[in-house]
Enzyme design. Sequence first.
Site, PDB file in Angstrom:
ATOM      1  N   ASP A  20      36.312  44.283  30.357  1.00  0.00           N
ATOM      2  CA  ASP A  20      37.194  44.851  31.136  1.00  0.00           C
ATOM      3  C   ASP A  20      36.303  45.993  32.181  1.00  0.00           C
ATOM      4  O   ASP A  20      35.190  46.045  32.063  1.00  0.00           O
ATOM      5  CB  ASP A  20      38.101  45.935  30.308  1.00  0.00           C
ATOM      6  CG  ASP A  20      39.141  46.668  30.758  1.00  0.00           C
ATOM      7  OD1 ASP A  20      39.850  46.222  31.887  1.00  0.00           O
ATOM      8  OD2 ASP A  20      39.261  47.998  30.898  1.00  0.00           O
ATOM      9  N   ASP A  22      37.738  49.089  34.481  1.00  0.00           N
ATOM     10  CA  ASP A  22      38.349  50.735  34.286  1.00  0.00           C
ATOM     11  C   ASP A  22      38.183  50.848  32.970  1.00  0.00           C
ATOM     12  O   ASP A  22      38.918  50.503  31.995  1.00  0.00           O
ATOM     13  CB  ASP A  22      39.821  50.691  34.832  1.00  0.00           C
ATOM     14  CG  ASP A  22      39.878  50.541  36.545  1.00  0.00           C
ATOM     15  OD1 ASP A  22      39.126  51.435  36.892  1.00  0.00           O
ATOM     16  OD2 ASP A  22      40.655  49.861  37.053  1.00  0.00           O
ATOM     17  N   ASP A 219      38.731  49.192  26.774  1.00  0.00           N
ATOM     18  CA  ASP A 219      38.916  50.596  26.403  1.00  0.00           C
ATOM     19  C   ASP A 219      40.464  51.033  25.856  1.00  0.00           C
ATOM     20  O   ASP A 219      40.601  52.009  25.595  1.00  0.00           O
ATOM     21  CB  ASP A 219      38.668  51.587  27.708  1.00  0.00           C
ATOM     22  CG  ASP A 219      39.422  51.389  28.527  1.00  0.00           C
ATOM     23  OD1 ASP A 219      39.694  50.202  29.288  1.00  0.00           O
ATOM     24  OD2 ASP A 219      40.216  52.430  29.136  1.00  0.00           O
TER      25      ASP A 219
END
Length: 351
Positions: A20, A22, A219
């Site tokens: 991922d 961001d 995250d």
Amino acid sequence: MTGSSADGRLVDAYDLVILDLDGVIYLVDRPIETGVAAVSRLYAEGRPLTYATNNASRRAVEVATLLTSMGLSARPEEVLTSAGAAAEVLAERFPADSAVLVVGAEALRAEVRAAGLRPVARLEDAPVAVVQGYGPQVGWADLAEAALAVRAGAEWIATNTDRTLPTLRGPVPGNGSLVAVLRTALGREPDLVIGKPGPALFTTAARRTGAVRPLAVGDRLDTDIEGAVRAGMDSLLVLTGVSTPTELLHAPVHARPTYVAETLDGLFDPAGVAQLPGPTAMRPTGSTGWRVTREKAIGVLAGSGSRVEALRALCVEFWSAEGPLEVVRPADDEARATLEALGLLAASASE
């Protein structure tokens, strides 16, 4: 698909790392130093990797350019975006030059155009579909046109349903919050959600590279980790973005990662990552340095060691058949400092 060993580096057990963006490599456009350093090391070691992002506000080439500006040797073909995937789906479902009402950033319109379809902005253009992605300039007028088009029979496709986006100032509304506006107005769900937690970005990444043992890194429990679970892949949660240790302790079964690390360094540092309890666990799921004693719904953390090892010991108890703990108390100063660093002390100390 767990393949880790008890003492080896996590990265050595997998043939593809799906990252991922961001909250893992950067926050908005500001690099996360540990994330960039870890990805640089992946490149230096020749490790296959793919970037898979729900963010529909940039095209793959723009993402690669941004990563390159951070010192990473990223190529557009390594990037999978929900905008590009949505455009591919639309092109499969509708004839060339079909009108598609786009709610989102210019990148989403560009992807729709590149797929041979015609981006429009109003109901009067007779769109066959509405595609909705994140865009910082999306406003009421855009959402109103989309609602009217869906009511008139247009198919409604959302690039993703992330409730929030991570920023340097904290989480802010994401595309999922904007999708919720239309969901409320229309009284229905989108016809299709392309991005995570759907498995498509993960399975596409594995298919493109021929990987058989991929590891998904993210995250967010509700998108990255749940998406990996749906795709049948092992996953690593890093604590540099949205999801917190508190949320991890209360994660439902369908959104529990295989591993947790404070930063992306956990890919290379065996001491910086902990394997969590689960059906595929190969490392011991109890902590040798930390222990949690339990009396009904009250737990006491004692021992010593890393923060992720303490978090693993807590997950063992929170995810046990006895149910989550209501209170966790520190047994001594070291346990208190560890709970405080994990953001878990305030709730515990309130008793």
